[in-house]
Design a protein around this motif. Structure first.
Motif, PDB file in Angstrom:
ATOM      1  N   GLY A   1      13.837  19.613 -13.978  1.00 39.22           N
ATOM      2  CA  GLY A   1      12.657  20.439 -14.245  1.00 39.22           C
ATOM      3  C   GLY A   1      11.514  20.084 -13.313  1.00 39.22           C
ATOM      4  N   PHE A   2      11.331  18.789 -13.077  1.00 39.17           N
ATOM      5  CA  PHE A   2      10.302  18.320 -12.141  1.00 39.17           C
ATOM      6  C   PHE A   2      10.560  18.887 -10.742  1.00 39.17           C
ATOM      7  N   VAL A   3      11.793  18.787 -10.256  1.00 37.91           N
ATOM      8  CA  VAL A   3      12.134  19.263  -8.912  1.00 37.91           C
ATOM      9  C   VAL A   3      11.805  20.744  -8.770  1.00 37.91           C
ATOM     10  N   ARG A   4      12.061  21.514  -9.823  1.00 38.45           N
ATOM     11  CA  ARG A   4      11.775  22.960  -9.763  1.00 38.45           C
ATOM     12  C   ARG A   4      10.289  23.259  -9.593  1.00 38.45           C
ATOM     13  N   THR A   5       9.407  22.298  -9.920  1.00 34.15           N
ATOM     14  CA  THR A   5       7.968  22.541  -9.796  1.00 34.15           C
ATOM     15  C   THR A   5       7.401  22.128  -8.438  1.00 34.15           C
ATOM     16  N   VAL A   6       8.187  21.430  -7.624  1.00 34.25           N
ATOM     17  CA  VAL A   6       7.688  20.924  -6.336  1.00 34.25           C
ATOM     18  C   VAL A   6       7.555  22.079  -5.351  1.00 34.25           C
ATOM     19  N   ARG A   7       6.380  22.135  -4.718  1.00 32.09           N
ATOM     20  CA  ARG A   7       6.116  23.188  -3.723  1.00 32.09           C
ATOM     21  C   ARG A   7       5.034  22.696  -2.769  1.00 32.09           C
ATOM     22  N   PRO A   8       4.976  23.297  -1.601  1.00 26.46           N
ATOM     23  CA  PRO A   8       3.892  22.912  -0.673  1.00 26.46           C
ATOM     24  C   PRO A   8       2.540  23.172  -1.307  1.00 26.46           C
ATOM     25  N   ASP A   9       1.585  22.316  -1.023  1.00 30.55           N
ATOM     26  CA  ASP A   9       0.224  22.495  -1.508  1.00 30.55           C
ATOM     27  C   ASP A   9      -0.567  23.165  -0.405  1.00 30.55           C
ATOM     28  N   SER A  10      -0.932  24.400  -0.655  1.00 29.26           N
ATOM     29  CA  SER A  10      -1.665  25.157   0.371  1.00 29.26           C
ATOM     30  C   SER A  10      -3.161  24.936   0.281  1.00 29.26           C
ATOM     31  N   GLY A  11      -3.587  24.048  -0.604  1.00 28.39           N
ATOM     32  CA  GLY A  11      -5.015  23.767  -0.718  1.00 28.39           C
ATOM     33  C   GLY A  11      -5.700  24.747  -1.628  1.00 28.39           C
TER      34      GLY A  11
ATOM     35  N   MET B   1       0.848  -1.183   0.000  1.00 28.46           N
ATOM     36  CA  MET B   1       0.000   0.000   0.000  1.00 28.46           C
ATOM     37  C   MET B   1       0.892   1.244   0.000  1.00 28.46           C
ATOM     38  N   PRO B   2       0.636   2.192  -0.900  1.00 29.14           N
ATOM     39  CA  PRO B   2       1.465   3.389  -0.928  1.00 29.14           C
ATOM     40  C   PRO B   2       1.341   4.169   0.373  1.00 29.14           C
ATOM     41  N   THR B   3       2.430   4.845   0.705  1.00 29.00           N
ATOM     42  CA  THR B   3       2.401   5.677   1.894  1.00 29.00           C
ATOM     43  C   THR B   3       1.924   7.067   1.504  1.00 29.00           C
ATOM     44  N   SER B   4       1.531   7.835   2.489  1.00 25.89           N
ATOM     45  CA  SER B   4       1.154   9.208   2.199  1.00 25.89           C
ATOM     46  C   SER B   4       2.277  10.118   2.683  1.00 25.89           C
ATOM     47  N   LEU B   5       2.329  11.296   2.113  1.00 30.31           N
ATOM     48  CA  LEU B   5       3.350  12.256   2.503  1.00 30.31           C
ATOM     49  C   LEU B   5       2.932  12.967   3.781  1.00 30.31           C
ATOM     50  N   PRO B   6       3.903  13.378   4.586  1.00 27.87           N
ATOM     51  CA  PRO B   6       3.565  14.071   5.840  1.00 27.87           C
ATOM     52  C   PRO B   6       3.013  15.473   5.610  1.00 27.87           C
ATOM     53  N   VAL B   7       3.293  16.037   4.459  1.00 29.64           N
ATOM     54  CA  VAL B   7       2.748  17.347   4.081  1.00 29.64           C
ATOM     55  C   VAL B   7       2.320  17.267   2.622  1.00 29.64           C
ATOM     56  N   PRO B   8       1.234  17.925   2.265  1.00 28.92           N
ATOM     57  CA  PRO B   8       0.815  17.891   0.860  1.00 28.92           C
ATOM     58  C   PRO B   8       1.736  18.751  -0.004  1.00 28.92           C
ATOM     59  N   ILE B   9       2.029  18.258  -1.199  1.00 33.27           N
ATOM     60  CA  ILE B   9       2.843  19.017  -2.144  1.00 33.27           C
ATOM     61  C   ILE B   9       2.155  19.038  -3.507  1.00 33.27           C
ATOM     62  N   GLN B  10       2.591  19.977  -4.338  1.00 32.63           N
ATOM     63  CA  GLN B  10       2.147  20.085  -5.728  1.00 32.63           C
ATOM     64  C   GLN B  10       3.375  19.928  -6.603  1.00 32.63           C
ATOM     65  N   PHE B  11       3.195  19.423  -7.815  1.00 34.98           N
ATOM     66  CA  PHE B  11       4.297  19.316  -8.765  1.00 34.98           C
ATOM     67  C   PHE B  11       3.729  19.081 -10.148  1.00 34.98           C
ATOM     68  N   GLU B  12       4.581  19.248 -11.146  1.00 31.58           N
ATOM     69  CA  GLU B  12       4.208  18.980 -12.530  1.00 31.58           C
ATOM     70  C   GLU B  12       5.158  17.931 -13.078  1.00 31.58           C
ATOM     71  N   LEU B  13       4.589  16.876 -13.669  1.00 30.99           N
ATOM     72  CA  LEU B  13       5.412  15.828 -14.273  1.00 30.99           C
ATOM     73  C   LEU B  13       6.016  16.316 -15.581  1.00 30.99           C
ATOM     74  N   PRO B  14       7.224  15.843 -15.894  1.00 32.83           N
ATOM     75  CA  PRO B  14       7.796  16.166 -17.197  1.00 32.83           C
ATOM     76  C   PRO B  14       6.940  15.557 -18.312  1.00 32.83           C
ATOM     77  N   GLU B  15       6.983  16.152 -19.470  1.00 30.36           N
ATOM     78  CA  GLU B  15       6.202  15.679 -20.608  1.00 30.36           C
ATOM     79  C   GLU B  15       6.538  14.218 -20.910  1.00 30.36           C
ATOM     80  N   GLY B  16       5.483  13.421 -21.089  1.00 31.61           N
ATOM     81  CA  GLY B  16       5.639  12.018 -21.440  1.00 31.61           C
ATOM     82  C   GLY B  16       5.704  11.065 -20.260  1.00 31.61           C
ATOM     83  N   TRP B  17       6.108  11.543 -19.096  1.00 33.41           N
ATOM     84  CA  TRP B  17       6.167  10.683 -17.914  1.00 33.41           C
ATOM     85  C   TRP B  17       4.743  10.394 -17.475  1.00 33.41           C
ATOM     86  N   ARG B  18       4.516   9.190 -16.953  1.00 37.95           N
ATOM     87  CA  ARG B  18       3.154   8.842 -16.529  1.00 37.95           C
ATOM     88  C   ARG B  18       3.169   8.306 -15.093  1.00 37.95           C
TER      89      ARG B  18
END
Length: 165
Positions: A152-162, A1-18
């Motif tokens: 490029g993916f790492v640059r898009t990671v940020r806290p998700d403030s909802g 079972m996947p784990t959940s993150l301790p804090v919500p984050i947002q990010f954008e996947l690189p083109e083509g990655w699924r």
């Protein structure tokens, strides 16, 4: 079972990655997995995300060393080939590059892992620290070609403030 993150984050996947279900791709400890569209020699480059609360005083370099020791304990040969601290005092991070020699799916593989550790403090209680780990794993030959996608993916990671109010 996947784990959940301790804090919500947002990010954008690189083109083509699924995105893939972590359990379905053999990464049950991950909160998120994405795979590259082009396998290399039967191995599919992947990005995984996991994280945990770390209220202890361990530094990011110490946490990164723990990850290396955990890999070694699983019978994997690991060499740290690079690393540096990134970010700022308010948003510290660390990168680490590993050369990994492992048996994957019954096949011996020479892999490279690029790991990024991000420390996130609770704005209401700075004693509550979460460390998010972003990992790119690829064959040694494919790593140079997918590294820019990961950066490029790492640059898009940020806290998700909802949702905005």
């Amino acid at each position: 079972m996947p784990t959940s993150l301790p804090v919500p984050i947002q990010f954008e996947l690189p083109e083509g990655w699924r995105a893939e279900p972590p359990d379905a791709v053999g990464a049950p400890g991950a909160a998120f997995v994405a795979r590259h569209p082009q396998p290399d020699a039967g191995f599919t480059a992947n990005i995984t995300i996991d994280g945990e609360y770390r209220p202890d005083p361990a530094t990011l370099p110490e946490i990164a060393r723990e990850s290396v020791e955990h890999l070694r304990a699983s019978g994997t040969s690991v060499e740290v080939v690079g690393g540096r601290e990134i970010g700022s005092v308010d948003a510290p991070g660390l990168t680490q590059t590993l050369a990994v020699s492992a048996l994957v799916g019954g096949v011996h593989r020479e892999l490279v892992q690029s790991q990024v550790y991000l420390s996130m403090l609770d704005v209401d209680d700075p004693r509550k620290r979460a460390v998010i780990r972003l990992i790119l794993t690829a064959t040694a030959s494919q790593h140079p070609y997918v590294l820019s996608d990961f950066q490029g993916f790492v640059r898009t990671v940020r806290p998700d403030s909802g949702p905005a109010a």
